[in-house]
Design a protein around this motif. Structure first.
Motif, mmCIF file in Angstrom:
data_model
loop_
_atom_site.group_PDB
_atom_site.id
_atom_site.type_symbol
_atom_site.label_atom_id
_atom_site.label_comp_id
_atom_site.label_asym_id
_atom_site.label_seq_id
_atom_site.Cartn_x
_atom_site.Cartn_y
_atom_site.Cartn_z
ATOM 1 N N PRO B 499 -7.640 -30.290 -30.237
ATOM 2 C CA PRO B 499 -6.341 -30.596 -29.646
ATOM 3 C C PRO B 499 -6.355 -31.935 -28.904
ATOM 4 N N ASN B 522 1.146 -26.084 -19.109
ATOM 5 C CA ASN B 522 1.286 -24.892 -19.953
ATOM 6 C C ASN B 522 2.355 -25.089 -21.022
ATOM 7 N N ARG B 525 0.815 -26.973 -23.819
ATOM 8 C CA ARG B 525 -0.170 -26.181 -24.580
ATOM 9 C C ARG B 525 0.503 -25.418 -25.708
ATOM 10 N N LYS B 526 1.779 -25.103 -25.500
ATOM 11 C CA LYS B 526 2.497 -24.403 -26.570
ATOM 12 C C LYS B 526 2.573 -25.254 -27.827
ATOM 13 N N GLY B 528 0.148 -27.292 -28.553
ATOM 14 C CA GLY B 528 -1.234 -27.552 -28.953
ATOM 15 C C GLY B 528 -1.800 -28.819 -28.333
ATOM 16 N N ILE B 529 -1.100 -29.378 -27.339
ATOM 17 C CA ILE B 529 -1.637 -30.572 -26.674
ATOM 18 C C ILE B 529 -2.354 -30.110 -25.407
ATOM 19 N N ASN B 530 -3.568 -30.559 -25.250
ATOM 20 C CA ASN B 530 -4.383 -30.130 -24.126
ATOM 21 C C ASN B 530 -4.282 -31.168 -23.012
#
Lengths: 348, 703
Positions: B499, B522, B525-526, B528-530
């Motif tokens: 990611p 958060n 993150r949905k 897919g980016i960290n």
């Protein structure tokens, strides 16, 4: 293969699992060794007989921490709400709780959100926090952090204290003066201030918090070992060894340290609880370790003054912390009673 | 009787019957005294003197004490709480109209801009007649020159006093934070430089009184004194926003006597701790860590000449005012035309904790209150007042603060910045599409925020209610598509096959704020980016900003004055942090945007200006240097007896428009503060139950 050695989730998972399993292995070896040693085994049996419940609770904590340390990357179901986690090291605990996040607060076992009343994805035994994370999950994850802090810091503190204490006690004179001066200086500084300053200087992170705690908490134990060493130095067999010309290093390793072992064990257990508590203090001040119970409490403290009250964020973390400390102290006391020759004599 | 030490000590000579009964009589006396004490203490919890209970006094709490009262320096809202009341301004804002509108204050009218040759602009001000400074010890020094003093010894306000205050802003030794915008005044900066140079080279000069120094440096070329009551200001380039600065205390008239007298030497306070103003109130007591008292200024023009019906000294009529609620109209209509100020005194008490402050408000000891996050659900119910509060006759005033909070990208960054071109733009657009600020406001602000569509907050020219930013409407499908188009399918960075990792640099390490920042990460993150949080203390963060070592940050901006220029300049190239150390921390630089800004800046509020603003907005919408989060909403509570309250959001002088129905307040205070005595009785009963047997026992043992 190179992926295993480059920094990243795979390496994290591997290190964490290997360390956890090694600790487990060492513990098993230690237990076997102790069982073979007749008097020591009798002592531990006595402690176990007196503190059965506390020991069971401590074992439970260790078990949870172990489950949270064994991690691997990939596999398992991944929640829709978090695509990143599939690529991260996830422990057994993470996998058990891999449910999507809720929208916000929900009370323990509630079937709808606290404020809006929108339906939840699942029921949560201890409710969810403001970010919709399961509180039980966070509380369980705190066990590993607490044990890690206690263990790593003890590994820094005890050798440090032993080194200085024995050196000062055995050689005395100038060396004793210098070491004792250092100890007095450290002891006279306000503990929390020194801790905060150290964490600020070292930067935030688990290791720097452990180092700061280690550096500030060795003095008490060092004093104890110094006194004990001074006494042991005058014992007949040490005098005999000295007059036979045995080198000091050998005397310390063969005669002094083994005789301090009971002190080390007792201190380790009592120090442990003190360190976990100190971390909670640091978290309260905003410089603790991420994911610790102290941080959970600090994050949720404002919620206690909310109307209606949101209590399920603070209480589980507080109870978990309290139970760990209580059990550690009870076991520590029992250990002292059993292992310390003086109290043993008193009881007899 | 046992002869131990205790009893010997208390032993008396032969026990006569009479003496014994006197002993027994002690108990009721003791109890009686206790009861009297409890009653005397418990009867009232009123923190103020009884005799002031029927006067129109405003009681308000304050948290942070003012840092300085020097009008040339004071810039924070904590300072403005005092300076805004004590210092009067040339221009003022219409109290009720939104968008904000300037009206005359000390000046009779808002001046028109007169263009001169060479792009210069001139504004001519005409002061009201008979303006005076508040009486003060500094004016009692030396003989009273009739040119400066009225017959009854009050110091008149002259055009030169405005020159003096502008000179102070220009004086580098004063350290005014607003030199930059006011440097549009012709010669202001050069004048300050001349002064500094002279002080450096001439030690003798530097020792002279400040007013003398200013006089010797000579004229400020952009300021013409036309008469005692008239002066003109010339700008070297057009800057219509200058008028807003004349509605702030920075440009209040300043008496040179006050500056020379209040130097902080010889037992006299400095101007940081003392105020000599021309405003509707005067400082009576300034014990800033505990209590501040202001009183109505009898020398204020509004008080001396109510017959003028000066717009800034009269409660405005509701004609031409739109957007008021029915409750507001009912409240304001009877006040229209009243001369100001309606209060005789303002009592400000320091309160450091929110919960006791709110408690005193609930008891009627403070007239206004904010709403603490903790008590929000008790006070507000479904966007209105809860039944408990409404029953007490309270009013809830909601207003959107002219401010914007945003997440910014560092446009100099190789991944999220403009160097990565189209790819980074798509990434920013995707991240913007999933950032749910409405949910954030709900969780962390009790819904007290308006999700932002552009940098411009409501109440400002250029804000359009029906504008919806397509990238600020949640759309996960579209975000995933854009992210894949940017070369990060499912958030995976093709280089590392993991990611995409970004950092979010924040300046707050507290666990409470960590939760808030995690809320944003958060969201991403949905996709897919960290995004990792990098929390450091403020100094470290400033260091990172200076070195350009940051990717994503969160910041806010509150309007200085109600003009879109004050927000859009934050994204102009010349203001970039990396280029000039300016406030454009996103380092956004777009030539088209800058050109449009140049045009927009000097325009009047016309349809053409709106058109330019729309074009600028479209650029921001596409380029996404910011993810606009929300405009904070302010909820203020006021008791029913407080009249004429309209929150402004901006730091403008509003207190002079307040009125208090002291009779109703006194009644409510009495009703809400009936002493609860039963716990005292219970306590006494317990005490008696405990002590009685003890005494009985003692007497028994003694015989």
């Amino acid at each position: 293969m190179s992926e295993f050695f480059s920094p990243g989730p795979v390496r994290d998972a591997l290190t964490s699992s290997v360390i956890a399993l090694t600790v487990l292995l060492l513990a098993v070896i230690a237990i076997i060794k102790v069982r073979k040693d007749e008097p020591l085994a009798a002592g531990f049996a006595e402690v176990y007989r007196r503190r059965r419940f506390s020991i069971a609770v401590l074992v439970l904590y260790c078990f949870v921490a172990l489950l949270d340390s064994i991690a691997w990357v990939g596999g398992g179901s991944v929640s829709e709400g978090d695509l990143v986690s599939a690529h991260e090291a996830r422990s057994v605990i993470d996998r058990v709780f891999s449910r999507p996040r809720e929208r916000g607060y929900s009370a323990p076992l509630a079937d709808k959100e606290f404020y809006e009343g929108s339906p939840l994805a699942a029921r949560h035994v201890l409710g969810t926090n403001v970010l919709g994370e399961d509180v039980l999950y966070l509380t369980l994850k705190g066990a590993r952090v607490a044990l890690l802090i206690g263990a790593v810091t003890s590994l820094i503190t005890i050798p440090l204290a032993l080194f200085f204490g024995v050196l000062a006690g055995y050689f005395g004179g100038r060396l004793d003066d210098i070491i004792f001066f250092i100890m007095s200086t450290l002891a006279s500084m306000p503990g929390v201030l020194l801790l905060v300053a150290l964490v600020m200087a070292l930067g935030q992170g688990t290791l720097s918090v452990c180092i700061a705690l280690g550096v500030t908490s060795w003095v008490g134990f060092a004093r104890l070992t110094r006194g004990e060493t001074m006494k042991l130095r005058q014992v007949d067999y040490v005098l005999a060894a000295r007059s036979l010309g045995v080198r000091p290093a050998r005397i310390i390793l063969r005669h002094i340290i083994p005789n301090l072992l009971h002190l080390i064990v007792i201190t380790f257990v009592l120090l442990f609880s003190g360190l976990v508590l100190s971390e909670a203090t640091l978290s309260w001040l905003g410089i603790g370790v991420g994911g610790s119970w102290g941080q959970m409490i600090a994050q949720a403290k404002d919620e206690l003054s909310r109307d209606p009250l949101i209590w399920w964020n603070v209480v589980p973390a507080g109870v978990a912390l309290f139970a760990l400390l209580l059990c550690l102290n009870l076991v520590g006391d029992a250990l002292r009673d059993v292992l310390d020759p003086r109290t043993r004599r008193l009881r007899a | 009787m046992r002869a131990d030490g205790q009893t010997v000590l208390f032993a008396r000579r032969p026990n006569l019957r009479g003496e014994e009964s006197a002993q027994r009589g002690l108990l009721p006396v003791l109890l009686g005294t206790l009861i009297a004490a409890v009653l005397a203490l418990g009867c009232t919890n009123r923190p103020y003197a009884d005799e002031e209970s029927h006067e129109p006094i405003l009681y308000v709490p304050y948290g942070e004490p003012p840092k300085t009262l020097d009008p040339a320096v004071a810039y924070s809202t904590a300072d403005h709480v005092v300076t805004g009341k004590v210092y009067d301004t040339l221009l003022d804002y219409h109290y009720l109209k939104r968008p904000f509108e300037l009206i005359g204050g000390l000046a009779e009218h808002v001046p028109e801009a007169e263009p001169l040759e060479g792009g210069r602009v001139r504004y001519q001000f005409r002061l009201r007649e008979d303006l005076r400074f508040a009486r003060d010890a500094c004016f009692e020094e030396g003989p009273k020159d009739p040119a400066r003093f009225t017959e009854d010894g009050a110091r008149r306000v002259l055009a030169t006093d405005f020159l003096f205050s502008l000179s102070r802003v220009a004086d580098p030794a004063v350290g005014s934070p607003v030199v930059e915008p006011l440097s549009h005044i012709d010669g202001l900066v050069a004048w300050g430089e001349r002064l500094a140079a002279r002080r450096k080279n001439d030690a003798e000069f530097a020792k002279r009184r400040v007013s003398q120094q200013y006089q010797e440096i000579g004229a400020l070329s952009g300021f013409e004194v036309l008469s005692d009551r008239e002066f003109a200001i010339t700008l070297h380039s057009p800057y219509p926003q200058i008028l807003y600065w004349f509605a702030m205390p920075f440009t209040t008239p300043m008496a040179f006597e006050a500056v020379d007298y209040y130097t902080g030497e010889g037992g006299r306070p400095s101007l940081d701790e003392h105020a000599v103003g021309t405003g509707p109130f005067v400082l009576k007591r300034y014990d800033k860590r505990a209590r501040i008292v202001l009183e109505k200024n009898p020398d204020w023009y509004g008080v001396r000449h109510p017959e003028w019906r000066a717009p800034a000294a009269t409660f405005p009529s509701l004609e031409g005012v739109t957007g008021l609620s029915a409750a507001n109209i009912e409240d304001f209509a009877p006040l229209a035309g009243r001369s100001l100020p309606m209060l005789t005194r303002i009592e400000m008490r320091r309160e450091e904790e929110t919960i006791p402050t709110f408690g005193k408000f609930m008891q009627g000891y403070y007239d206004t209150s904010g709403i603490a996050r903790e008590s929000f659900n008790r006070v507000v119910h479904e966007g209105g007042l809860s039944a408990e509060m409404a029953e007490r006759g309270m009013r809830l005033e909601k207003s959107v603060v002219p401010a914007v909070f945003y997440l910014g990208f560092n446009m100099d960054d190789p991944v999220v910045g403009s160097a990565a071109g189209e790819r980074s733009r798509l990434l920013r657009q995707a991240m913007s599409l999933v950032t749910n600020s409405e949910e954030y406001c709900r969780l962390f602000l009790n819904g007290r925020g308006l999700p932002a569509q552009s940098p411009l907050p409501p109440g400002l020219f250029g804000y359009e209610e029906d504008y919806k930013n397509p990238y600020r409407t949640l759309n996960f499908e579209e975000a995933r598509r854009l992210l894949a188009q940017a070369g990060y399918p499912g958030g995976i960075d093709p280089k590392t096959k993991r990611p995409l990792k970004l950092t979010f640099d924040v300046a707050d390490t507290s666990p409470e704020s960590r939760v808030r920042f995690l809320f944003w990460t958060n969201q991403w993150r949905k996709l897919g980016i960290n995004v990792e949080l990098s929390a450091t203390n403020y100094n470290k963060f400033q260091e990172k900003v200076r070195d350009g070592a940051y990717q994503i940050f969160q910041w806010g901006w509150v309007a200085d004055y109600p003009d879109p220029e004050n927000f859009l300049f934050l994204l102009t190239g010349p203001m970039a942090r990396s280029a000039s150390g300016g406030p454009n921390t996103a380092n956004f630089s777009d030539p088209e945007f800058d050109a449009l800004f140049g045009t927009m800046k000097t325009m009047e509020n016309t349809e053409e200006r709106l058109e330019v603003i729309r074009k600028m907005r479209a650029i921001l919408e596409r380029e996404r240097p910011w993810i606009e989060l929300f405009h904070p909403e302010e909820y203020a509570l006021a008791h029913g007896w407080l009249r004429g309250v309209k929150p402004a959001g901006l730091s403008i002088a509003t207190t002079k428009y307040y009125g208090v129905d002291a009779v109703a307040r006194e009644q409510a205070r009495r009703e809400w503060n009936r002493p609860i005595l039963w716990p005292a009785w219970v306590f006494l009963a317990l005490l008696a139950g405990l002590i009685g047997p003890l005494i009985g026992r003692y007497l028994k043992e003694r015989t």
